[in-house]
Design a protein around this motif. Structure first.
Motif, PDB file in Angstrom:
ATOM      1  N   PHE A 370       0.831  -1.205   0.000  1.00  0.00           N
ATOM      2  CA  PHE A 370       0.000   0.000   0.000  1.00  0.00           C
ATOM      3  C   PHE A 370       0.870   1.260   0.000  1.00  0.00           C
ATOM      4  O   PHE A 370       0.669   2.176  -0.803  1.00  0.00           O
ATOM      5  CB  PHE A 370      -0.899  -0.030   1.239  1.00  0.00           C
ATOM      6  N   GLY A 371       1.870   1.294   0.898  1.00  0.00           N
ATOM      7  CA  GLY A 371       2.767   2.450   0.959  1.00  0.00           C
ATOM      8  C   GLY A 371       3.522   2.640  -0.341  1.00  0.00           C
ATOM      9  O   GLY A 371       3.596   3.750  -0.888  1.00  0.00           O
ATOM     10  N   ALA A 372       4.055   1.534  -0.877  1.00  0.00           N
ATOM     11  CA  ALA A 372       4.825   1.625  -2.117  1.00  0.00           C
ATOM     12  C   ALA A 372       3.943   2.096  -3.258  1.00  0.00           C
ATOM     13  O   ALA A 372       4.361   2.925  -4.083  1.00  0.00           O
ATOM     14  CB  ALA A 372       5.432   0.269  -2.451  1.00  0.00           C
ATOM     15  N   MET A 374       1.344   3.993  -3.058  1.00  0.00           N
ATOM     16  CA  MET A 374       1.070   5.428  -2.903  1.00  0.00           C
ATOM     17  C   MET A 374       2.205   6.256  -3.518  1.00  0.00           C
ATOM     18  O   MET A 374       1.968   7.234  -4.236  1.00  0.00           O
ATOM     19  CB  MET A 374       0.951   5.777  -1.422  1.00  0.00           C
ATOM     20  N   VAL A 375       3.447   5.844  -3.232  1.00  0.00           N
ATOM     21  CA  VAL A 375       4.595   6.561  -3.797  1.00  0.00           C
ATOM     22  C   VAL A 375       4.587   6.444  -5.323  1.00  0.00           C
ATOM     23  O   VAL A 375       4.717   7.439  -6.040  1.00  0.00           O
ATOM     24  CB  VAL A 375       5.921   6.011  -3.223  1.00  0.00           C
ATOM     25  N   MET A 378       2.018   8.519  -7.133  1.00  0.00           N
ATOM     26  CA  MET A 378       2.402   9.925  -7.182  1.00  0.00           C
ATOM     27  C   MET A 378       3.502  10.154  -8.219  1.00  0.00           C
ATOM     28  O   MET A 378       3.507  11.153  -8.930  1.00  0.00           O
ATOM     29  CB  MET A 378       2.889  10.388  -5.810  1.00  0.00           C
ATOM     30  N   LEU A 379       4.454   9.192  -8.316  1.00  0.00           N
ATOM     31  CA  LEU A 379       5.550   9.361  -9.273  1.00  0.00           C
ATOM     32  C   LEU A 379       5.030   9.370 -10.706  1.00  0.00           C
ATOM     33  O   LEU A 379       5.497  10.133 -11.543  1.00  0.00           O
ATOM     34  CB  LEU A 379       6.583   8.243  -9.115  1.00  0.00           C
ATOM     35  N   PRO A 382       1.527  12.617 -10.866  1.00  0.00           N
ATOM     36  CA  PRO A 382       1.590  13.601  -9.775  1.00  0.00           C
ATOM     37  C   PRO A 382       0.379  14.535  -9.713  1.00  0.00           C
ATOM     38  O   PRO A 382       0.060  15.043  -8.649  1.00  0.00           O
ATOM     39  CB  PRO A 382       2.876  14.369 -10.060  1.00  0.00           C
TER      40      PRO A 382
END
Lengths: 395, 302
Positions: A370-372, A374-375, A378-379, A382
């Motif tokens: 989940f965290g990965a 999210m990053v 965005m990458l 954006p």
């Protein structure tokens, strides 16, 4: 397509990842039994992941920068944004949502519960979108209003025996009052100062609920909150899940209609003008104080309604459900959706809530993915999934 | 008695505040340069503490003496935490320099979730006992209950580090470049400052300080787990904002004010509401000084 340049970069990235993950992923010290566990295979995984990630990243960077693709890719996104605005696409979207909503309950109570949660987050996302997306007020303590709604219903039920349908507007109203209470002192604050104050406010509400045992029953929370009343019938747990699902669906549709109408109303346009330029909008006759408080109140009221729904759905609430992580996830829904875009918020809520639910079998790996993601989202996007295109008024 | 108690709370607050300051400096420096709230900064602090725990565990196993364990584990924590800080900036923030303002924030929150769960999976979800890397010694015999040797080491070490940092930023070439980048990135670039390197350096410096803070807190508390970075990060961020975000002396002042407030509130009123006092103070100060204690009030041009 294999380029020597990519390979070199990726090998360096792989070696770096091995170095980086060395102490934490490879060594495990047991201080009680005095043993050291070396897990070299993890270093191999880290290296491989670093290599792959770097290779793919370099490949995409190159592709993006090559002049051939440049115009095409940016045009596509604008088109997508425009498409979301046109009426036929919008209708198709709503119809598909309606069909999905009618089909889901036949997939069993487990699926239905997941989709109820997803709709809860659609409501929360749309509510926060009023403050963050439309009015440009960065808000990091949104879960506080959600908590206020949930606790309003739970406490009203315990002390006065008030039912769900009456608690729904009361919860919204109480949350709106809290929104104004928060809004008043922060009128002068901007940007990140506002962010930290709202964060602090959220934490204060949670800590008070956790420690004030006589009022909120502390960390153990409140249980046996009844579901909504349905013509005096007593519902069993299966019926309860289905009924809550439809209540959530109706509320979601109402909130979608409300925010959609708000966007083109006088208040909505004032909010957006304030977001763009506070001084200019004030010069045009917009009362900044009133508009800011309206934004806080509307967005808090929607969270309050969502809180009442949440309390009725889970029948049990405690302060742990309203941590900063909750506010962060709701904010991610708004930003990932593309700030200010209603369609975007709906899609982002579905992605961000359904993704961890369906990854549940992966256990501990669920949250790391989940965290990965999210990053990564965005990458690669954006500006959010659907960039909000300004409305053009045809004369 | 009552004066002694007051003094004890004061020193406790001071040592707590100086640790907040170590972490807050990382926030404020990063904010000063790229205007980003680096939510993953608390996780750097946690990773620093974990690295120290692991290295100290191995060294104790090998039978090194106390002082060597202390020095080497703090060195390892600093090296790996800086490496993490550097890498996070390259992966999660650098590609987003020109993106809308909130995108790097979400990327930072994602990074924070990622790192927490990475440590959770690679190590454990339980609290681990942290070895007392700071040696106990006697120095002020009849009054040693007022200030322990751990608090003394914390105070002295942070004071030395802050002095060194002030020197670095005020009088060295790289410090000058950092200040120039913070003031106007484009102009600094035109004048030959390698902005990318300065940003990387800022992240490394911030992570360095956070790792030192992590080791100090962990040896004071005696136990760590994967979630300790969150509250520490929020407190440090609060201190940075309290002092005026972007201002380095402001971060230190804000952290000490916050540490003292918490210490006195816990000692005289109630320990349950310690965090409430911290945030209430923040709200109160920001009502009267909307840009923090030492922040410059920016005049808006029309």
């Amino acid at each position: 397509m294999i380029k020597a340049e990519y390979l070199k970069k990726s090998v360096i990235a792989a070696l770096w990842m091995v170095f980086l993950t060395f102490p934490i992923a490879v060594i495990k010290v047991n201080t009680i039994e005095n043993t050291i566990n070396w897990r070299w295979v993890n270093a191999l995984f880290a290296g491989a992941a670093g290599f792959l990630f770097s290779y793919i990243w370099n490949y995409f960077q190159d592709k993006k920068n090559s002049p051939k693709n440049k115009s095409a890719s940016s045009d596509r996104f604008v088109l997508l944004g425009n498409a979301a605005q046109t009426k036929s696409v919008k209708n198709a979207f709503y119809i598909s949502v309606a069909v999905l909503a009618a089909v889901v309950p036949f997939a069993g109570p487990y699926q239905t519960t997941i989709f109820t949660t997803a709709m809860l987050y659609i409501i929360l996302g749309l509510g926060l979108n009023i403050a963050v997306g439309m009015a440009g007020l960065l808000h990091l303590g949104y879960a506080a209003f959600y908590a206020v709604g949930a606790y309003t219903y739970a406490l009203l039920h315990i002390h006065l025996g008030i039912g769900f349908w009456l608690a729904l507007p009361i919860g919204g109203l109480v949350a709106a009052i809290f929104g104004i209470i928060l809004g008043l002192p922060v009128l002068r604050l901007k940007g990140d100062y506002l962010a930290i104050v709202t964060l602090g406010f959220g934490e204060i509400v949670r800590i008070v609920l956790e420690n004030w045992n006589e009022f909120s029953k502390g960390p153990s929370g409140i249980s046996e909150i009844p579901g909504p009343w349905f013509f005096g019938m007593k519902l069993n747990s299966y019926q309860h899940i289905m009924y809550i699902y439809y209540v959530a669906l109706i509320l979601t549709i109402l909130v979608i209609i409300f925010t959609n109408r708000l966007q083109s109303s006088r208040i909505g346009r004032a909010l957006m003008a304030m977001r763009e330029d506070e001084i200019a909008s004030e010069a045009m006759g917009i009362d900044i104080t009133k508009t800011k408080l309206t934004a806080f109140a509307f967005s808090a009221a929607i969270a309050g309604v969502a809180g009442v729904l949440f309390a009725a759905k889970t029948t049990f609430i405690n302060p742990q459900s309203f941590t900063f992580m909750e506010s962060a996830i709701i904010l991610s829904i708004v930003v990932l959706g593309g700030m200010g875009s209603i369609t975007g918020v709906i899609i982002a809520a579905l992605v961000l809530i359904l993704l961890p639910e369906y990854l549940r079998e992966l256990g501990n790996y669920r949250m790391i993915i989940f965290g990965a993601s999210m990053v990564l989202m965005m990458l690669f996007r954006p500006q959010g999934l659907i960039s909000n295109v300004r409305k053009i008024y045809k004369i | 008695m009552s004066f002694e108690y007051f003094f004890e709370l004061f020193l406790g607050g001071l040592s707590r505040g100086s640790i907040y300051a170590l972490i807050a400096l990382g926030y404020t420096m990063v904010y000063g340069i790229i205007e980003l709230i680096n939510f993953a900064h608390g996780e750097i602090y946690m990773i620093g503490a974990f690295t120290a725990l692991i290295i100290a565990g191995i060294l104790t196993f090998l039978g090194l003496n106390h002082f060597a364990v202390f020095v080497i584990s703090i060195l390892a924590a600093v090296i790996w935490a800086s490496a993490y800080g550097f890498t996070i900036e390259k992966i999660a923030y650098k590609p987003l320099r020109k993106a809308p303002r909130l995108s790097p924030l979400i990327s930072a929150i994602g990074m924070s979730i990622f790192l927490q769960n990475y440590v959770l999976i690679a190590q454990t979800d339980k609290y681990l006992p942290f070895p007392s890397v700071i040696p106990e010694f006697e120095f002020w015999e009849p009054y040693s209950h007022i200030i322990g040797s751990v608090e003394l080491v914390i105070l002295v070490l942070t004071a030395v580090i802050m002095t060194a940092l002030t020197f670095l930023i005020k009088f060295t070439k790289i410090g000058k470049a950092m200040r120039a980048t913070a003031q106007d990135r484009t102009m600094a670039m035109l004048l030959g400052v390698s902005v990318n390197k300065i940003i990387s350096f800022t992240f490394i410096l911030g992570s360095f300080l956070a790792a030192v803070g992590g080791v100090l807190v962990a040896s004071q508390m005696g136990q760590i787990n994967f979630g300790i970075g969150f509250m520490a990060g929020i407190k440090a961020f609060t201190s940075a904002v309290l002092g005026g975000i972007g201002s380095i002396p402001g971060a230190v002042l804000g952290a000490i004010v916050l540490g003292l407030t918490e210490s006195f509130a816990t000692g005289y009123i109630s320990s349950d509401y310690q965090d409430v006092f911290a945030f209430a103070l923040l709200i109160l100060i920001l009502i009267f000084r909307p840009s923090g204690l030492l922040g410059r009030a920016t005049t808006q041009k029309v």
